[in-house]
Enzyme design. Structure first.
Site, PDB file in Angstrom:
ATOM      1  N   ASP A 112       0.828  -1.202   0.000  1.00 26.73           N
ATOM      2  CA  ASP A 112       0.000   0.000   0.000  1.00 26.73           C
ATOM      3  C   ASP A 112       0.870   1.263   0.000  1.00 26.73           C
ATOM      4  OD1 ASP A 112      -2.885   0.861   0.469  1.00 26.73           O
ATOM      5  OD2 ASP A 112      -1.900   1.923   2.119  1.00 26.73           O
ATOM      6  N   GLU A 119       1.935  -0.518  -4.921  1.00 26.03           N
ATOM      7  CA  GLU A 119       0.962   0.508  -5.287  1.00 26.03           C
ATOM      8  C   GLU A 119       1.715   1.827  -5.200  1.00 26.03           C
ATOM      9  OE1 GLU A 119      -3.079   2.835  -3.993  1.00 26.03           O
ATOM     10  OE2 GLU A 119      -1.532   2.330  -2.574  1.00 26.03           O
TER      11      GLU A 119
END
Ligand code: GLC
Length: 571
Positions: A223, A282
């Site tokens: 993330d 990401e």
């Protein structure tokens, strides 16, 4: 139970110098299906999806034909940001199950030949995390505060934040604690940013990676991978100064070169497993810097969000694919293709909204439409789904891996009409409703046309499901030859047999709105984003199409797959 998938054939890029074929790592050309656990399937009827619910749908996933499942966070969380506020990285939210349930899920998926990817959220913890609670209790100047980013305020009495920075979800990026200090949070106030200069922080994430790898997890999705390391030396820049600084590896907050020191350590841990554990970043960074994350000595793969930001337009598709294959080759990784995920308006809806003039990205147009209550007359549901099916077949033919988001295989549209008091995305509250946020793509899935929550569970659904979900229910689509679910199943099954070396060549079509590529062994993909039909030339056998039809014609707003009758290994 459905039989395990056959292993994908080795491809001709996988010959080592002495001529032996090696099987490429599974993730290079995988179809990875994203499960948002709290909205997938609810086994215990409390309205929140859970791990046992996913286990109960393992056969569905196998029948769909995915190679891997990526689980969005299932960790203990106060749900200030849909689980991306993690209170304990090495446990399961008790509302979702136990560690044993998670083990059972890994086994259920592995037995069916499906790999498991879990989400790691390293930029911030939840404010409920033990470390943050310790930091609050220990007070200013304490070692416990060093794990986060605490600063004194400004103004005569320190009552103003250290800077005027805004959080990604709106509102200030600093929050004041009882003793007067401020802490940094690039997201919600319940998500304090960690201090990645701290050795203990670094070590703890290595422990987490080992913890899940030891439990048999095959890979990790990282993330906001580009934000961990920061240069917060004084004086801190203002928001305007920050914005003006180049993102060249030395920006104080974004995409710093030194974040790769972190990932080099991670890679050593991931490579200590057999097979090495995969990781995908990401990283919302300039395209030219994506390969840094995708290098084998860093995370190994990185999301490419270009198609997610594009119009359903053949010329754009072709340009973006060319660019991203080139970027992937720079890092030695494979490219990824993403049309939808839990953070954006579903692609069926984006494509059904009036086209812009190209000046704004379709996500923003989707967000505007949501904000205005999703006026039904502005959304052409049929056109959106038609183009979404075409785009999906387009990406599923490409070299590299494709990430699918739960519900897209049901042709789901975004849910616009969620009442304000049911909205969960922190963006909604933090912007005073100026941005409705991402709840509309996170509504619990419809499994059956009948039943209280469309088969999601025996109880309700934590986000309200609209009546039109009934038409999209999995049981309605199952066995319907023209349904979107059937299209995805057929496409994934065929892809498995056609999958080949990570190359493509473009074939001229003489039309801007039609794009045609061919993969080794004669796998042809033709996408027509215009309105006039296109007739493909050559001795081609039609295999599958996103709209009914046969022969060489590819109608407007559709994609067809063909196989060359005279196929050879070359293109
Ligand atoms: C990522 C996630 C998003 C989350 C944010 C903060 O962008 O995809 O859902 O809100 O990080 O963790």
């Amino acid at each position: 139970m459905t039989a395990p998938h056959p292993t994908a054939p080795a491809t001709d890029t996988d010959l080592v110098p002495d001529g032996h074929a090696v099987v490429p790592p599974w993730w290079r050309q995988a179809v990875v299906y994203q499960v948002y656990p709290r909205s997938f399937a609810d086994a215990d009827g409390d309205g929140l999806g859970d791990i046992a619910g996913i286990v109960s749908r393992a056969d569905y996933l196998a029948e769909l034909g995915v190679d891997a499942v990526w689980l969005s966070p299932f960790y203990p969380s106060a749900l200030a940001d849909g689980g991306y506020d993690v209170a304990d990285y090495r446990d399961v939210d008790p509302r979702l199950g136990t560690l044993e349930d998670l083990d059972a899920l890994v086994t259920a998926l592995h037995t069916r030949g499906i790999k498991v990817v879990v989400d790691i959220v390293p930029n911030h913890t939840s404010d409920q995390h033990r470390w943050f609670q310790e930091a609050l209790a220990a007070g200013r100047g304490s070692a416990a505060r060093e794990r986060y980013i605490f600063r004194e305020g400004t103004g005569p009495d320190g009552s103003l934040p250290p800077t005027d920075w805004e959080s990604t979800f709106g509102g200030p990026a600093w929050t004041r604690v009882a003793d007067g200090q401020w802490y940094l949070h690039n997201f919600a106030a319940e998500q304090p940013d960690l201090n990645w200069d701290h050795r203990e922080v670094r070590d703890d994430f290595l422990t987490t990676l080992r913890f899940w790898s030891d439990r048999g997890v095959d890979g990790f999705r990282i993330d906001v991978a580009h934000m961990l390391t920061k240069d917060l030396s004084e004086p801190l820049p203002s928001a305007a100064e920050l914005k003006a600084l180049p993102r060249d590896g030395n920006h104080p907050l974004h995409d710093r070169d030194d974040v790769h020191e972190v990932y080099a350590e991670w890679r050593t841990v991931l490579n200590s497993y057999d097979p090495p554990r995969a990781a995908v970043a990401e990283a919302w960074v300039d395209s030219a810097r994506v390969p840094l994350y995708a290098r084998p000595e860093s995370l190994g793969q990185s999301f490419n969000f270009d198609l997610l930001l594009a119009e359903p337009d053949a010329a754009q598709f072709r340009r973006l694919v060319t660019d991203n294959l080139e970027l992937a080759s720079r890092s030695g990784s494979s490219s990824t293709w993403v049309l939808s995920n839990h953070d954006v308006v579903r692609h069926a809806t984006r494509y059904g909204l009036p086209r812009g003039d190209g000046s704004r990205d379709p996500r923003e147009r989707g967000a505007d439409w949501l904000l205005r209550g999703g006026p039904e007359e502005e959304l052409d549901r049929d056109l959106g789904l038609r183009l979404a099916r075409a785009a999906t077949l387009f990406v599923l033919g490409l070299p590299g891996s494709t990430y699918l988001y739960q519900g897209e295989e049901l042709g789901l549209h975004e849910v616009a009409d969620i009442p304000a008091d049911r909205r969960q995305d922190p963006t909604f509250a933090r912007t005073g409703g100026a941005h409705v946020g991402r709840d509309g793509c996170r509504v619990p899935l419809p499994w059956t046309a009948e039943g209280g929550s469309f088969g999601f569970g025996a109880g309700g659904a934590h986000l309200p499901q609209p009546a039109w979900f009934a038409r999209h229910a999995a049981d309605v689509q199952d066995g319907d030859p023209d349904s979107t679910l059937t299209l995805y199943r057929r496409a994934l099954a065929l892809r498995r047999t056609l999958q080949t070396a990570e190359r493509l060549e473009w074939v001229g079509t003489g039309r801007e709105d039609v794009v045609h590529y061919v993969r080794p062994h004669g796998w042809h993909v033709v996408t027509n984003t215009g309105t006039e039909p296109y007739r493909v030339a050559g001795d081609l056998e039609r295999l599958l199409a996103s709209v009914p039809g046969d022969g060489p014609d590819v109608p407007g707003g559709s994609t067809a797959w063909f196989r060359s009758r005279r196929s050879s290994a070359g293109l």
